[in-house]
Write an enzyme that holds these catalytic residues in place. Structure first.
Site, short mmCIF file in Angstrom:
data_model
loop_
_atom_site.label_atom_id
_atom_site.label_comp_id
_atom_site.label_asym_id
_atom_site.label_seq_id
_atom_site.Cartn_x
_atom_site.Cartn_y
_atom_site.Cartn_z
N TYR A 1 8.94 -1.57 4.59
CA TYR A 1 8.67 -0.06 5.22
C TYR A 1 9.54 0.62 4.57
CZ TYR A 1 6.50 3.33 7.80
OH TYR A 1 5.90 4.37 8.45
N PHE B 1 3.09 9.97 4.75
CA PHE B 1 3.64 9.15 3.44
C PHE B 1 4.26 7.98 3.98
CE2 PHE B 1 5.66 9.88 -0.82
CZ PHE B 1 6.44 8.58 -0.78
N GLU B 2 3.79 6.76 3.55
CA GLU B 2 4.54 5.72 4.01
C GLU B 2 3.98 4.68 2.97
OE1 GLU B 2 3.62 4.07 7.74
OE2 GLU B 2 1.44 3.57 7.40
N ILE B 3 5.16 3.80 2.56
CA ILE B 3 4.66 2.62 1.60
C ILE B 3 5.37 1.36 2.40
CG2 ILE B 3 5.35 1.64 -0.67
CD1 ILE B 3 5.94 4.26 -1.53
N TYR C 1 0.85 -1.14 -0.01
CA TYR C 1 -0.02 -0.17 0.11
C TYR C 1 0.72 1.13 0.16
CZ TYR C 1 1.22 1.03 4.74
OH TYR C 1 1.95 1.13 6.04
#
Length: 425
Positions: free
Chosen positions: A242, A312-314, A214
């Site tokens: 992460y 903001f994180e993937i 995500y």
């Protein structure tokens, strides 16, 4: 004699006309000099402009032949039936936004920015979550803005609302106390629900079950640069779990007992979950000074307050679905700190990733420019900013990376960052 006089008169007239012509010609020449100089400068700058643009032709034109979604923004002046080529291969991933109906304008601004800079080339799905049903206007507007498929889900009440075991008296007292201290969102009940949901329940939503990765997106954010790659692909190919762009210090008044709960968990948990030799525990626990101008923020616990900014994180959804993460979250949740204090999902995610992942499973996307008020980040390399058409200045005061409140240097030293800092005496 008369003939001589006539001749002299004609000569004088001719000389006068010649002098007059010379004066006019000189005046015209002087008037044209600045124009000629301007033409010369224009020619020079045009030539230099072409040299610079041609250097980046491959980057500028790399997406000209992409196949695009018919029902939405095409970002392409050519008719769709003239486009040729093969789509970029997508990963099993989605763009994820937790958003309310009244935040539509901010959601559209964020979507437009991310579509322009990245998703127009991949058409990843957009997934929207809300604790109340989305209205028709929201669905229509976001569907039109997306280049990929859009889907919408209602968060179950049991995943969003305050759990029944929270002591209401203590909770109301905590709200009042934090409001009196002017702590940001200190008196907000819904903010606490959101932080708890993002910490322990977002990845359990059924709509996300098909996905492996995500990309969290929030309303009213901006992406300053073209993405030079697909971050989902980078995550999968390099076994990253992460990803972040900004790291900074947390407000300690919001988490006074969080680290105490973490220490208790460490004492009680099985050692198989945690490998202190390979994880990034030092990133959240090291207080050493880094350089002369970058000290540390005072803390009343063993937590140095460094965290990844989670707007903001993937991430790898399978990490959050893992037993070790769920055990960690449920232990913290049992302490009630999301409500009796104001624990945020950012320190929870950050401490969990630093404890439970190997440091080389965490990635800093330093090529991606990003802004979430009041801070932003901008690539420091000049030619990289040119190549990615960045609309930011790395020396701007809003660029947090080299600010004293940034933890980026801590990550360089104690995470998987800069080698020279790890070995600097």
């Amino acid at each position: 004699m008369q003939i001589c006089k006539v001749f002299l008169t004609q000569v004088k007239k001719l000389l006068f006309v010649s002098l007059l012509f010379c004066l006019i010609a000189q005046t015209c020449w002087l008037a044209l000099v600045p124009y000629q100089r301007q033409l010369s400068l224009d020619s020079y700058f045009f030539r230099r402009s072409r040299e610079v643009s041609s250097r980046y032709d491959f980057t500028r034109r790399r997406h000209m032949n992409q196949t695009l979604k018919l029902s939405s923004n095409t970002y392409n002046d050519e008719p769709l039936n003239k486009t040729k080529g093969i789509k970029n291969q997508r990963e099993n991933a989605t763009l994820l936004m937790l958003v309310r109906n009244w935040e539509l304008s901010g959601a559209l601004r964020s979507m437009r920015s991310l579509e322009d800079r990245f998703n127009k080339n991949y058409q990843y799905d957009w997934t929207f979550l809300n604790d109340v049903p989305f209205d028709q206007e929201f669905i229509e507007a976001t569907t039109a803005m997306a280049s990929g498929r859009t889907q919408y889900a209602l968060i179950p009440a049991e995943d969003w609302n305050r759990p029944s075991w929270i002591n209401e008296t203590l909770f109301e007292e905590a709200l009042q106390l934090m409001e009196e201290k002017n702590i940001l969102y200190g008196g907000s009940k819904s903010y606490r629900n959101m932080c708890r949901f993002n910490s322990g329940f977002f990845f359990r939503q059924k709509i996300l079950d098909p996905y492996d990765f995500y990309f969290r997106v929030e309303p009213d954010v901006e992406y300053f640069c073209d993405f030079p790659y697909d971050p989902f692909k980078v995550m999968r190919q390099n076994n990253k779990k992460y990803g972040f762009v900004i790291t900074m210090y947390e407000y300690e008044d919001t988490i006074p007992s969080l680290w105490e709960a973490v220490e208790e968990y460490l004492e009680e948990t099985e050692s198989a979950d945690i490998d202190m030799e390979s994880n990034a525990f030092g990133f959240v626990s090291n207080f050493d000074f880094i350089g002369k101008s970058f000290g540390v923020i005072d803390s009343n616990s063993g937590y140095n307050l460094c965290h990844f900014w989670t707007n903001f994180e993937i991430g790898d959804l399978n990490f959050f679905r893992s037993e070790k993460y769920i055990r960690f979250f449920e232990y913290l949740d049992s302490k009630g700190g999301f409500y009796y204090e104001r624990w945020g999902d950012a320190p929870v995610h950050s401490i969990a990733a630093s404890l439970l992942l190997k440091k080389d499973e965490i990635i800093h996307f330093d090529e991606l420019g990003y802004k979430h008020m009041p801070f932003g980040t901008c690539p420091s390399a000049y030619y990289l900013r040119l190549q990615q058409r960045c609309l930011c200045d790395s020396n701007h005061p809003d660029n947090i990376d080299l600010n004293v409140i940034s933890c980026l240097r801590r990550w360089w030293k104690d995470g998987s960052g800069k080698y020279f800092l790890k070995h600097d005496s």
